[in-house]
Design an enzyme around this catalytic site. Structure first.
Site, PDB file in Angstrom:
ATOM      1  N   GLU A 167       0.837  -1.146   0.010  1.00  0.00           N
ATOM      2  CA  GLU A 167      -0.121  -0.113   0.102  1.00  0.00           C
ATOM      3  C   GLU A 167       0.878   1.121  -0.250  1.00  0.00           C
ATOM      4  OE1 GLU A 167      -2.649  -0.459   3.328  1.00  0.00           O
ATOM      5  OE2 GLU A 167      -3.809  -2.096   2.536  1.00  0.00           O
ATOM      6  N   ASN A 209       2.263  -5.422  -2.957  1.00  0.00           N
ATOM      7  CA  ASN A 209       0.927  -5.260  -2.863  1.00  0.00           C
ATOM      8  C   ASN A 209      -0.092  -4.200  -2.751  1.00  0.00           C
ATOM      9  OD1 ASN A 209      -1.282  -7.603  -2.157  1.00  0.00           O
ATOM     10  ND2 ASN A 209      -1.351  -7.025  -0.556  1.00  0.00           N
ATOM     11  N   HIS A 246     -10.254  -6.064  -2.564  1.00  0.00           N
ATOM     12  CA  HIS A 246     -11.301  -5.635  -1.421  1.00  0.00           C
ATOM     13  C   HIS A 246     -12.390  -4.971  -2.271  1.00  0.00           C
ATOM     14  CE1 HIS A 246      -9.128  -7.158   1.947  1.00  0.00           C
ATOM     15  NE2 HIS A 246      -8.153  -6.416   1.899  1.00  0.00           N
ATOM     16  N   GLU A 275      -6.575 -10.782  -1.265  1.00  0.00           N
ATOM     17  CA  GLU A 275      -7.191 -10.352  -0.246  1.00  0.00           C
ATOM     18  C   GLU A 275      -8.864 -10.024  -0.528  1.00  0.00           C
ATOM     19  OE1 GLU A 275      -5.727  -7.168   2.184  1.00  0.00           O
ATOM     20  OE2 GLU A 275      -3.725  -7.638   1.828  1.00  0.00           O
ATOM     21  N   ASP A 277     -12.418  -9.933  -1.073  1.00  0.00           N
ATOM     22  CA  ASP A 277     -13.710 -10.211  -0.199  1.00  0.00           C
ATOM     23  C   ASP A 277     -14.889  -9.182  -1.057  1.00  0.00           C
ATOM     24  OD1 ASP A 277     -12.674  -7.712   0.434  1.00  0.00           O
ATOM     25  OD2 ASP A 277     -12.594  -8.559   2.804  1.00  0.00           O
TER      26      ASP A 277
HETATM   27  C1  XIL Z   1      -6.574  -6.085   8.009  1.00  0.00           C
HETATM   28  C2  XIL Z   1      -7.110  -7.130   9.144  1.00  0.00           C
HETATM   29  O1  XIL Z   1      -7.994  -8.055   8.386  1.00  0.00           O
HETATM   30  C3  XIL Z   1      -7.810  -6.545  10.484  1.00  0.00           C
HETATM   31  O2  XIL Z   1      -7.838  -7.629  11.372  1.00  0.00           O
HETATM   32  C4  XIL Z   1      -6.627  -5.496  10.807  1.00  0.00           C
HETATM   33  O3  XIL Z   1      -7.388  -4.957  12.127  1.00  0.00           O
HETATM   34  C5  XIL Z   1      -6.431  -4.459   9.839  1.00  0.00           C
HETATM   35  O4  XIL Z   1      -5.859  -4.969   8.831  1.00  0.00           O
HETATM   36  N1  XIL Z   1      -5.079  -4.663   3.471  1.00  0.00           N
HETATM   37  C6  XIL Z   1      -4.041  -5.431   4.122  1.00  0.00           C
HETATM   38  C7  XIL Z   1      -4.514  -6.151   5.097  1.00  0.00           C
HETATM   39  O5  XIL Z   1      -3.205  -5.324   3.487  1.00  0.00           O
HETATM   40  O6  XIL Z   1      -3.423  -6.386   6.119  1.00  0.00           O
HETATM   41  C8  XIL Z   1      -5.628  -5.598   5.946  1.00  0.00           C
HETATM   42  O7  XIL Z   1      -5.951  -6.508   7.017  1.00  0.00           O
HETATM   43  C9  XIL Z   1      -6.898  -5.494   5.182  1.00  0.00           C
HETATM   44  C10 XIL Z   1      -6.426  -4.222   4.155  1.00  0.00           C
END
Ligand code: XIL
Length: 454
Positions: A167, A209, A246, A275, A277
């Site tokens: 990020e 990432n 996401h 990741e 969802d």
């Molecule tokens: C999130 C986790 O799912 C949570 O439990 C935590 O509180 C915050 O981080 N991008 C990422 C992940 O790279 O590491 C993040 O995970 C979600 C967004």
């Protein structure tokens, strides 16, 4: 990972003729998926593996004692990412004091079951321990590099892919780097982190990432693309790009997602959906993501960000594949079906080599045309269609050490070497097929020697 062998069922249209004895398949028992069933894996991980991919999930160490959770984890997934346990604040809560317990538990759980592990993440502006948040300049740069080196060394040999940097770009139209304490140490902090990671674990694949990098037209996507292109041009050690994907919290699946995947892949890096969802878990968007990944050869796999909706960081959006009771949701079925049907060009199908059709027919009047079918890491299918005759025999030769392991829709006989098969029509039609085990030779392809009518 291989799909489980299944016995042929009488109900299938394609009749499966096992030819184990003829080709000495016994040594490979367990590695065979019969052609008619090859696309019918019953779990996400097994199905992805048949397509040379993984299907993984984020795992929380605290849930490994929940047997409902681990039952699904162990059954469905062949890759894991620690949801929080490998972040900087978890691994180095005090400067110089590393706590690996929870991360090691996840890694051990995964590796004991043959699941690959994604390391997440070595350098990030978020979830930094307090001591690091308060640092700047050279001290911070050195602390970051030391963290990368220590952690990648600790896990050396156990991590398939590291999210080296997470990020680092801004949202919105600027295409700029995100302002952070790490960014303020100098624009080269990202490549410095990649170089340190490569040195510490030369066998791990190193990824960049990010989120909101799914829509090809977004400035952020373009900015990451240009950074990866620049890294490749200058020899900065980068192997892969992770798209968090996401599609929650206000982001949506974009219709040009496949273009984004293939555009990154064209830079010479692998692409991972890291990741995933999706708000309310719509079947169409989940299906599209799977189909897009399967259509891009360098899309290596998909990780969903949690198992049950109740495990999700955005549980209010019910964005995952299992409900809070651990039951499969419609999105699960959509994903499994898409994986099993392998929509899109099959990226592991090698290009056909040699002459795909018969030489001018010798004996009778028929022509046999070969078509490459599905392929997996260790084997591939071929179908042969005969024209110009209703009863026929076709002679097919394969190149050792390749072996034909199964056939369907014809009656095969073999020469003494086991490398030349004569397939006779059995009344089921004019197309027959067979599975060839590569046995280490992934380039040779079957040759049709003759097609004889009658
Ligand atoms: C999130 C986790 O799912 C949570 O439990 C935590 O509180 C915050 O981080 N991008 C990422 C992940 O790279 O590491 C993040 O995970 C979600 C967004």
């Amino acid at each position: 990972m291989k799909g489980s062998p299944r016995p042929p069922t009488g109900s299938r249209r394609l009749r499966v003729a096992l030819v184990l004895s003829a080709v000495g398949m016994l040594a490979m028992a367990g590695a065979v998926v019969l052609p008619g069933d090859a696309s019918a894996a019953s779990t996400l991980g097994a199905s992805a593996a048949e397509r040379g991919r993984y299907f993984g999930t984020a795992v929380a160490a605290g849930r490994l004692n929940d047997s409902a959770y681990t039952t699904i984890l162990n059954r469905e997934f062949n890759q894991v990412t620690a949801e929080n346990e490998m972040k900087i604040d978890a691994l180095q809560p005090q400067q110089g004091q590393f706590t690996y317990g929870n991360a090691d538990r996840i890694v051990q759980h995964a590796r004991a079951r043959g699941m690959q592990v994604r390391g997440h993440t070595l350098a990030w502006h978020s979830q930094q321990p307090g001591w690091m948040q308060n640092m700047s300049g050279t001290a911070l740069r050195n602390a970051m590099l030391n963290h990368v080196t220590q952690v990648a060394t600790h896990f050396r040999g156990q991590i398939a892919w590291w999210d080296v940097v997470n990020e680092a770009f801004q949202d919105g139209s600027s295409g700029a780097r995100r302002d952070s304490n790490l960014q303020r140490t100098g624009n080269d902090w990202i490549e410095a982190a990649f170089r340190a990671a490569r040195q510490a674990d030369p066998n791990a694949q190193l990824c960049y990432n990010d989120y909101n990098t799914d829509n090809w037209n977004d400035a952020k996507t373009q900015a990451v693309y240009r950074m990866v292109q620049d890294f490749k041009n200058r020899g900065v050690p980068i192997d892969c790009v992770g798209l968090q994907s996401h599609f929650t919290g206000g982001s949506n699946y974009p219709s040009n997602y496949r273009t984004t995947l293939s555009s990154f892949a064209a830079l010479g890096v692998d692409v991972h959906i890291t990741e995933l969802d999706i708000r309310n878990a719509p079947t169409d968007a989940y299906r599209n993501v799977v189909n897009d990944c399967l259509a891009v050869a360098r899309c290596k796999g998909i990780t969903v960000w949690g198992i049950r909706d109740s495990d999700s960081w955005r549980s209010g959006e019910s964005p995952l594949l299992f409900n809070g009771s651990g039951q499969k949701k419609p999105a699960y079925d959509a994903v499994l079906t898409a994986l099993n049907s392998g929509t899109g060009p099959n990226p592991t199908t090698p290009p056909p080599t040699g002459n795909p059709t018969t030489p001018p027919p010798t004996g009778g009047q028929c022509t046999a045309t070969m078509t490459p079918g599905q392929s997996w890491g260790d084997r591939y299918n071929t179908s042969v269609t005969v024209s110009g005759a209703t009863t026929w025999s076709v002679v097919v030769a394969i190149t050792p050490p390749q072996k034909i392991s199964a056939t369907w829709s014809g009656s095969p006989t073999w020469d003494s070497s086991g490398n030349v098969m004569t397939m006779r029509s059995d009344g089921s039609g004019n197309t027959f097929g067979f599975t060839t085990m590569t046995n280490g030779n992934s380039t040779a392809r079957p040759q049709i020697r003759s097609c004889t009518s009658g």
